[in-house]
Write an enzyme that holds these catalytic residues in place. Structure first.
Site, short mmCIF file in Angstrom:
data_model
loop_
_atom_site.label_atom_id
_atom_site.label_comp_id
_atom_site.label_asym_id
_atom_site.label_seq_id
_atom_site.Cartn_x
_atom_site.Cartn_y
_atom_site.Cartn_z
N PRO A 120 0.80 -1.22 0.00
CA PRO A 120 0.00 0.00 0.00
C PRO A 120 0.84 1.27 0.00
O PRO A 120 1.82 1.40 0.74
CB PRO A 120 -0.83 -0.12 1.28
CG PRO A 120 -0.97 -1.59 1.47
CD PRO A 120 0.35 -2.18 1.03
N CYS A 121 0.40 2.22 -0.85
CA CYS A 121 1.18 3.45 -1.03
C CYS A 121 0.63 4.63 -0.23
O CYS A 121 1.21 5.71 -0.26
CB CYS A 121 1.18 3.83 -2.52
SG CYS A 121 -0.45 4.25 -3.18
N ASN A 122 -0.49 4.43 0.49
CA ASN A 122 -1.18 5.55 1.15
C ASN A 122 -0.25 6.46 1.95
O ASN A 122 -0.36 7.68 1.91
CB ASN A 122 -2.27 5.02 2.08
CG ASN A 122 -3.16 3.99 1.43
OD1 ASN A 122 -2.67 2.98 0.95
ND2 ASN A 122 -4.47 4.22 1.41
N PHE B 34 2.99 6.80 1.62
CA PHE B 34 4.17 7.25 0.89
C PHE B 34 3.82 8.24 -0.21
O PHE B 34 4.69 8.93 -0.73
CB PHE B 34 4.90 6.05 0.27
CG PHE B 34 5.32 5.02 1.28
CD1 PHE B 34 6.23 5.32 2.28
CD2 PHE B 34 4.81 3.73 1.23
CE1 PHE B 34 6.62 4.37 3.21
CE2 PHE B 34 5.19 2.76 2.14
CZ PHE B 34 6.10 3.08 3.14
N SER B 35 2.54 8.31 -0.58
CA SER B 35 2.11 9.17 -1.68
C SER B 35 2.23 10.64 -1.31
O SER B 35 2.01 11.03 -0.16
CB SER B 35 0.67 8.84 -2.06
OG SER B 35 0.21 9.73 -3.05
#
Length: 328
Positions: free
Chosen positions: A89-91, A93-94
């Protein structure tokens, strides 16, 4: 050689479909990648993966479960693996978000990929995340992830891929980390984008060529409000709700950051901007000429999914799946 592929955070099946295509292009009698098992936390996403990759909506090899509760032994009972893919999941790091990185709720979930690497010791792996990963926690999160992958027994090659340089009609930039087990005499090299130098990556070509069939799945139009239609009439290709010359009654009353994709129209001769799965009104990607948001099928084309790849669930869930997918 057949590589049995396991997937964590599998999404709707972009990686698995790409693996199928790669097997066909290379030589199906020489090297190929086959589905072993896959997991995701979202039920409809699992149905999409199962339908398109396994041929049935409820395949037993596609597990709907929270990765934090899933026991590795459950995966082991299904199949051993030779390769692992995990788009963790990129949440956190975005750049669109609070950027809590490794300290967020989702940031530490990459560790489940590390655990699977240590347990199964596949020959190679592929991990994917947003470009913001490099700078998260002042760069420390990225270094920690690479260190953990190396300590699990792999030589890792991270690279920021600009997909529009590889024939994709979308400016989507993602870090892909490829790891080869250290005891193997195999080195991974970043593929050159030169074969795609003359590719037409315009969003108009992707959406219009060939025309989408009238009975295509996932192609329902969004019911735009009268206000949105009026607003779009003042927005030119490439402009958004903040750069366009809008009448005062159609301007957005937004304080603080003004996200550049809000009501942004595509530029037909250029790749699309990044297709996302999150966000509310104004973030659905807007046609360069028509006063409307793109359909899910049009978004899927910008993600290079073929028209016969059917997304399950509600229209909003389909949009989320498409935006969060690693394109094939």
């Amino acid at each position: 050689m057949t590589y049995r592929l396991g997937e964590l955070f599998c999404g709707p099946g972009g990686i698995a479909l790409g693996a199928k295509w790669a097997s066909t292009i290379s030589n199906p009698t020489d090297r190929r990648i086959t589905h072993a098992w896959a997991t995701d936390y979202d039920k409809d996403t699992c149905k999409t993966y199962s339908r398109n990759i396994c041929g049935a909506e409820n395949s037993k090899s596609v597990i709907h479960d929270d990765i934090r509760k899933l026991k590795i032994e459950r995966l082991e009972k299904i199949s051993a693996i030779d390769a692992l893919a995990f788009g963790f999941p990129c949440n956190d790091f975005s750049v669109v978000g609070e950027q809590k990185g490794i300290d967020g709720v989702f940031g530490p979930l990459y560790q489940y990929g590390i655990n699977v690497l240590k347990h199964f010791q596949p020959q190679w792996f592929l991990a994917e995340n947003v470009g913001g990963l490099r700078n998260s926690n002042d760069g420390q999160a990225f270094q920690n992830i690479l260190r953990d992958m190396s300590q699990a027994g792999y030589d890792v090659v991270p690279h920021l891929y600009k997909f529009e340089k590889y024939g994709v009609p979308q400016a989507r930039h993602r870090i892909i980390i490829v790891g080869m087990r250290k005891d193997l005499s195999v080195k991974f090299k970043v593929p050159s984008p030169l074969p795609f130098a003359d590719a037409d990556v315009s969003c108009r070509n992707a959406i219009e060529n060939p025309p989408i069939s009238a009975d295509a799945e996932n192609n329902e139009l969004t019911n735009q409000s009268e206000t949105v239609v009026k607003r779009l009439k003042h927005i030119k290709p490439g402009e958004n709700a903040f750069t366009a010359d809008l009448p005062e009654d159609l301007q957005l009353n937004v304080k603080g950051a003004k996200i550049s994709q809000i009501y942004k129209r595509l530029e037909p001769t250029k790749p699309a901007y990044t297709i996302t799965g999150s966000g509310g009104g104004g973030t659905h990607v807007y046609h360069w000429k028509e006063d409307r948001a793109l359909t899910n099928r049009e978004r899927a084309r910008l993600q290079t999914f073929p028209d016969d790849f059917v997304f399950c669930g509600s229209k909003e869930n389909q949009r989320k799946q498409i935006g969060m997918a690693l394109r094939p």
